[in-house]
Motif scaffolding. Sequence first.
Motif, PDB file in Angstrom:
ATOM      1  N   VAL A  28       0.864  -1.187   0.000  1.00  0.00           N
ATOM      2  CA  VAL A  28       0.000   0.000   0.000  1.00  0.00           C
ATOM      3  C   VAL A  28       0.897   1.233   0.000  1.00  0.00           C
ATOM      4  O   VAL A  28       2.096   1.147   0.315  1.00  0.00           O
ATOM      5  CB  VAL A  28      -0.942   0.028   1.228  1.00  0.00           C
ATOM      6  N   ILE A  85      -0.942   8.351   1.498  1.00  0.00           N
ATOM      7  CA  ILE A  85      -1.687   9.348   0.720  1.00  0.00           C
ATOM      8  C   ILE A  85      -1.395  10.760   1.218  1.00  0.00           C
ATOM      9  O   ILE A  85      -2.150  11.697   0.953  1.00  0.00           O
ATOM     10  CB  ILE A  85      -3.197   9.071   0.761  1.00  0.00           C
ATOM     11  N   ASP A  89     -12.987  -0.305  -0.515  1.00  0.00           N
ATOM     12  CA  ASP A  89     -11.988   0.613  -1.068  1.00  0.00           C
ATOM     13  C   ASP A  89     -11.871   1.884  -0.241  1.00  0.00           C
ATOM     14  O   ASP A  89     -10.844   2.573  -0.292  1.00  0.00           O
ATOM     15  CB  ASP A  89     -12.355   0.980  -2.508  1.00  0.00           C
ATOM     16  N   GLN A  90     -12.917   2.211   0.508  1.00  0.00           N
ATOM     17  CA  GLN A  90     -12.913   3.440   1.308  1.00  0.00           C
ATOM     18  C   GLN A  90     -12.355   3.249   2.713  1.00  0.00           C
ATOM     19  O   GLN A  90     -12.121   4.232   3.417  1.00  0.00           O
ATOM     20  CB  GLN A  90     -14.336   4.004   1.407  1.00  0.00           C
ATOM     21  N   ASP A  97     -10.245   3.309   5.689  1.00  0.00           N
ATOM     22  CA  ASP A  97      -8.986   3.989   6.025  1.00  0.00           C
ATOM     23  C   ASP A  97      -8.271   3.340   7.203  1.00  0.00           C
ATOM     24  O   ASP A  97      -7.038   3.245   7.227  1.00  0.00           O
ATOM     25  CB  ASP A  97      -9.256   5.459   6.380  1.00  0.00           C
ATOM     26  N   ARG A 144      -3.616  -1.825   6.662  1.00  0.00           N
ATOM     27  CA  ARG A 144      -4.275  -0.639   7.200  1.00  0.00           C
ATOM     28  C   ARG A 144      -3.841  -0.403   8.645  1.00  0.00           C
ATOM     29  O   ARG A 144      -3.643  -1.356   9.402  1.00  0.00           O
ATOM     30  CB  ARG A 144      -5.804  -0.790   7.169  1.00  0.00           C
ATOM     31  N   GLN A 185      -3.395   3.991   0.971  1.00  0.00           N
ATOM     32  CA  GLN A 185      -4.372   3.501   0.005  1.00  0.00           C
ATOM     33  C   GLN A 185      -3.797   2.279  -0.711  1.00  0.00           C
ATOM     34  O   GLN A 185      -2.594   2.025  -0.680  1.00  0.00           O
ATOM     35  CB  GLN A 185      -4.704   4.583  -1.031  1.00  0.00           C
ATOM     36  N   LYS A 240      -4.470  -2.077  -1.820  1.00  0.00           N
ATOM     37  CA  LYS A 240      -4.860  -3.315  -1.167  1.00  0.00           C
ATOM     38  C   LYS A 240      -3.733  -4.338  -1.243  1.00  0.00           C
ATOM     39  O   LYS A 240      -3.016  -4.422  -2.233  1.00  0.00           O
ATOM     40  CB  LYS A 240      -6.116  -3.896  -1.824  1.00  0.00           C
TER      41      LYS A 240
END
Length: 522
Positions: free
Chosen positions: A222, A225, A411-412, A414, A447, A487, A489
């Motif tokens: 990942v 951002i 996908d959203q 965080d 994440r 961001q 995966k």
Amino acid sequence: MAIKTLGTRLLKRLRDNLLNKRNWLSFLAGLSLVLAYAPFSLWWLMLIVLPLFLNSINGADVKTATKQGFIFALGWFGSGISWVHVSIDQFGGLPLFFSLLLMVLLCCYLALYPALACYLSTRFAPKKKFSLWLLPPCWLISEYLRANLLTGFPWLSIGYSQIDGPLSSFAPLIGEIGISTLLLVISIAVINTVYNHYRKTHILLVIAVFTFAYLLTSVAWVTPINKTITAALVQGNVEQSMKWQPEKEWPIQLKYLDHSRENYDADIIVWPESAVTALEPAAQDFLSMADRSATLNDSAIITGILDYKYQSKTYFNSLIVIGKKESSDDTGHYRYNHSNRYYKNHLLPIGEFVPFGDILRKIAPIFNLQYSSFTRGDYIQPNLVAKGVHLLPLICFEIAFPEQLAANFTDQTDILLTVSNDSWFGDSHGPHQHLDIARMRALEFGRPLLRATNNGVTAIIDHRGNIQATLPQFTEAVLKADLELVQGKTFYSQYWQFIHWLLPIILLILFFCLYPMLNKKT
């Protein structure tokens, strides 16, 4: 006469088993595995104990392999989940004899699954002798059953022992289940190298695994951002015996609110599981006050609370967001039954629901704990939104189920969020094992993760599974840190279903295709 003869035979068999040196070696080997997990974290121990045990049953018949697998697992779970006894002993209301008996029964139940793996690895092997290379797929099948039957209890899967070891770099690729498989493969290769003469194929396999693990450390699954958020986790350290006393309700709630007011410079403030010690319909005044306070200070609070639906007469273990939902909105959003909430799906047996409750609740207080009749929330629920940040929530035990996390991962998403009340388990190794499970989820899914608990271990974990900040246990404090958002995966987060289902199938196919080569001396 027949009964007396039967009793004599049983006593003789018990005596023979207790005097059997092999049984004790298997039990002690399993017992020592607790040191491979947190808080001891001797990850390398798994790479010693597992090969030693598997070598001891290599080539054994069905009965011997199954029996030794059971005894080994009895020691493994007996030491590894001994923390469960703390809650049974302190809050169960049972005499010591019966609380220990419950623990023995639980460990015996869990030991059935590794015993099953050993049985299958022998029953379907050539010549009905325990086959090392048949064990990995059989082990995965038995672990799948352990994680799903009777609500599932996937605690102490062997892959978790490697969160601080070199094999952890495989987590974003094949998950904890893949790491467990690699541990078995490495153990088998070591056995065939050390004990069954030198075999070039096997030692090269071990070298290849660790080389690949090193190369994976440089893979960026990942990407950042260039956005950070400040999170504050409030650890209230409320005694479990005081938590639900009516006179403590307002002091406890004001404690959390006072700590939050001192940290409103944080974007998101998290309170632990059931931090608000009043049912949500009865806590409207307090929640409205906290909502206005957080919104006025441009912050959001996520708190655990119990909800009660008067019409259906059902309880839910829930998380709700109060204060800012979106950073551009300057109005409070909390209202009862608003959609920005999460209801726990995977309930803990006995603690949150009681199977055969009509019978068991009459036997002992442990089966009649306060709020032990919860209703499940939906398996898939929307992420929570707090100040424009999307958080995937899991409550307590749920963090041990990667499939549930994956089903709710979008996908959203965080941040991963888990809250717990580990005060049930006192000063045991349970909360530390719980933390490492959470770290594995962060690494698997790429994440950052927030873990807010009542009395520890409260921690902020980055997307690589590293502990960024933590609080000492049994202290009342606030943990605050900046968290980098990312961001993208990981491979595992996208293809976990194929890994979970195809891995045992592929291993079985490889076994029957490559068995002659794997056992060839070179």
